[in-house]
Design a protein around this motif. Structure first.
Motif, PDB file in Angstrom:
ATOM      1  N   MET A 187     -79.137  10.981 -27.968  1.00  0.00           N
ATOM      2  CA  MET A 187     -77.836  10.503 -28.349  1.00  0.00           C
ATOM      3  C   MET A 187     -76.803  11.170 -27.442  1.00  0.00           C
ATOM      4  SD  MET A 187     -75.916  10.639 -32.032  1.00  0.00           S
ATOM      5  CE  MET A 187     -75.974  12.362 -32.367  1.00  0.00           C
ATOM      6  N   LYS A 188     -75.825  10.421 -27.002  1.00  0.00           N
ATOM      7  CA  LYS A 188     -74.778  10.923 -26.133  1.00  0.00           C
ATOM      8  C   LYS A 188     -73.467  10.903 -26.915  1.00  0.00           C
ATOM      9  CE  LYS A 188     -73.177  10.349 -21.439  1.00  0.00           C
ATOM     10  NZ  LYS A 188     -73.321   9.602 -20.201  1.00  0.00           N
ATOM     11  N   ILE A 189     -72.736  11.995 -26.856  1.00  0.00           N
ATOM     12  CA  ILE A 189     -71.457  12.087 -27.554  1.00  0.00           C
ATOM     13  C   ILE A 189     -70.371  12.345 -26.518  1.00  0.00           C
ATOM     14  CG2 ILE A 189     -70.094  13.424 -29.213  1.00  0.00           C
ATOM     15  CD1 ILE A 189     -72.729  14.154 -30.605  1.00  0.00           C
ATOM     16  N   ALA A 190     -69.276  11.625 -26.617  1.00  0.00           N
ATOM     17  CA  ALA A 190     -68.120  11.844 -25.746  1.00  0.00           C
ATOM     18  C   ALA A 190     -66.887  11.934 -26.624  1.00  0.00           C
ATOM     19  CB  ALA A 190     -67.980  10.709 -24.740  1.00  0.00           C
ATOM     20  N   THR A 191     -66.000  12.824 -26.271  1.00  0.00           N
ATOM     21  CA  THR A 191     -64.776  12.985 -27.041  1.00  0.00           C
ATOM     22  C   THR A 191     -63.674  13.492 -26.121  1.00  0.00           C
ATOM     23  OG1 THR A 191     -63.850  13.959 -29.039  1.00  0.00           O
ATOM     24  CG2 THR A 191     -65.315  15.344 -27.764  1.00  0.00           C
ATOM     25  N   ILE A 192     -62.452  13.434 -26.593  1.00  0.00           N
ATOM     26  CA  ILE A 192     -61.312  13.941 -25.838  1.00  0.00           C
ATOM     27  C   ILE A 192     -60.859  15.228 -26.506  1.00  0.00           C
ATOM     28  CG2 ILE A 192     -58.914  13.512 -25.179  1.00  0.00           C
ATOM     29  CD1 ILE A 192     -59.643  10.540 -25.058  1.00  0.00           C
ATOM     30  N   CYS A 193     -60.657  16.274 -25.705  1.00  0.00           N
ATOM     31  CA  CYS A 193     -60.235  17.564 -26.217  1.00  0.00           C
ATOM     32  C   CYS A 193     -58.936  17.973 -25.538  1.00  0.00           C
ATOM     33  CB  CYS A 193     -61.280  18.635 -25.920  1.00  0.00           C
ATOM     34  SG  CYS A 193     -62.896  18.329 -26.620  1.00  0.00           S
ATOM     35  N   ASN A 194     -58.094  18.677 -26.261  1.00  0.00           N
ATOM     36  CA  ASN A 194     -56.869  19.221 -25.683  1.00  0.00           C
ATOM     37  C   ASN A 194     -57.089  20.669 -25.294  1.00  0.00           C
ATOM     38  OD1 ASN A 194     -55.288  16.901 -26.029  1.00  0.00           O
ATOM     39  ND2 ASN A 194     -54.928  17.433 -28.167  1.00  0.00           N
ATOM     40  N   MET A 195     -56.544  21.043 -24.162  1.00  0.00           N
ATOM     41  CA  MET A 195     -56.606  22.419 -23.707  1.00  0.00           C
ATOM     42  C   MET A 195     -55.377  23.145 -24.248  1.00  0.00           C
ATOM     43  SD  MET A 195     -57.100  23.766 -19.794  1.00  0.00           S
ATOM     44  CE  MET A 195     -55.656  22.942 -19.173  1.00  0.00           C
ATOM     45  N   ASP A 196     -55.560  24.373 -24.750  1.00  0.00           N
ATOM     46  CA  ASP A 196     -54.398  25.101 -25.258  1.00  0.00           C
ATOM     47  C   ASP A 196     -53.659  25.793 -24.120  1.00  0.00           C
ATOM     48  OD1 ASP A 196     -55.709  27.522 -24.707  1.00  0.00           O
ATOM     49  OD2 ASP A 196     -56.076  28.022 -26.800  1.00  0.00           O
ATOM     50  N   ASP A 197     -52.586  26.526 -24.441  1.00  0.00           N
ATOM     51  CA  ASP A 197     -51.748  27.137 -23.404  1.00  0.00           C
ATOM     52  C   ASP A 197     -52.446  28.269 -22.652  1.00  0.00           C
ATOM     53  OD1 ASP A 197     -51.744  28.818 -25.596  1.00  0.00           O
ATOM     54  OD2 ASP A 197     -49.607  29.288 -25.454  1.00  0.00           O
ATOM     55  N   LYS A 198     -53.598  28.715 -23.132  1.00  0.00           N
ATOM     56  CA  LYS A 198     -54.377  29.744 -22.431  1.00  0.00           C
ATOM     57  C   LYS A 198     -55.562  29.144 -21.684  1.00  0.00           C
ATOM     58  CE  LYS A 198     -52.953  33.412 -25.442  1.00  0.00           C
ATOM     59  NZ  LYS A 198     -53.311  34.406 -26.435  1.00  0.00           N
ATOM     60  N   GLY A 199     -55.641  27.817 -21.613  1.00  0.00           N
ATOM     61  CA  GLY A 199     -56.702  27.151 -20.865  1.00  0.00           C
ATOM     62  C   GLY A 199     -57.999  26.985 -21.626  1.00  0.00           C
ATOM     63  N   ARG A 200     -57.968  27.159 -22.937  1.00  0.00           N
ATOM     64  CA  ARG A 200     -59.191  27.068 -23.729  1.00  0.00           C
ATOM     65  C   ARG A 200     -59.335  25.676 -24.330  1.00  0.00           C
ATOM     66  NH1 ARG A 200     -57.738  32.313 -27.199  1.00  0.00           N
ATOM     67  NH2 ARG A 200     -55.971  30.939 -27.503  1.00  0.00           N
ATOM     68  N   ILE A 201     -60.608  25.281 -24.507  1.00  0.00           N
ATOM     69  CA  ILE A 201     -60.926  24.052 -25.230  1.00  0.00           C
ATOM     70  C   ILE A 201     -61.975  24.397 -26.285  1.00  0.00           C
ATOM     71  CG2 ILE A 201     -60.436  22.501 -23.293  1.00  0.00           C
ATOM     72  CD1 ILE A 201     -63.523  22.156 -23.069  1.00  0.00           C
TER      73      ILE A 201
END
Length: 174
Positions: free
Chosen positions: A1-15
């Motif tokens: 199974m393949k999962i794709a999603t959109i993530c936001n990076m925070d102000d410190k560059g973390r996801i």
């Protein structure tokens, strides 16, 4: 199974890697990941735990074999790193049944009435397992595994020698 999603990076560059992906990939907390840039892509890849020094392990197995002439090997839950007294090449897979014992981190002397065999073609049962402490993803659990000598149980002195070698390896490798 393949999962794709959109993530936001925070102000410190973390996801945050979504939990569905972490579960599917069986990722543990504190897992070490490699980040690679490739054009417009950013790739995350699991890092292989640092492999212990196989030459150093082999030296200790040679010493153990001179005192206790039985098959022995050092492995992680997945891979054999070195062996002596049995043809078990470096990189060989560890059977799931034995891998579970390696992960447990407990010293075990196996009951000969319920043998565990490292491979179906090797009719020499596993006799004992001695943990070599692994306390982080970078240093996974390792174990020294002994096979029966001439299908006879090992003596307390032989088991003690193996325990000493495992403790020495734990000190040297960690």
């Amino acid at each position: 199974m393949k999962i794709a999603t959109i993530c936001n990076m925070d102000d410190k560059g973390r996801i945050v890697i979504p939990s569905a992906i972490r579960k599917m990939m069986q990722m543990a907390d504190s897992e070490v990941l490699e980040v690679e840039s490739a054009g417009q892509d950013i790739r995350l890849r699991r890092c292989q735990p640092s492999a212990p020094d196989s030459e150093q392990i082999q030296t200790y197995l040679d010493i153990l074999y001179s005192v206790v002439p039985c098959g022995a090997f050092v492995c992680s839950p997945k891979t054999v790193y070195a062996s002596k007294g049995i043809h078990l090449p470096k990189g060989s897979a560890v059977p799931k049944e034995l891998a579970d014992y390696v992960v447990s981190g407990e010293q075990i002397v196996f009951n000969p009435e319920y043998p565990i065999f490292i491979r179906p073609q090797y009719k020499i049962p596993v006799t004992a397992l001695f943990p070599i402490a692994g306390d982080s993803p970078a240093h996974p659990a390792l174990a020294l595994v002994l096979l029966a000598k001439y299908s006879q149980p090992l003596s307390d002195m032989e088991l003690g020698s193996a325990k000493l070698v495992a403790a020495t390896l734990a000190h040297q490798l960690n």
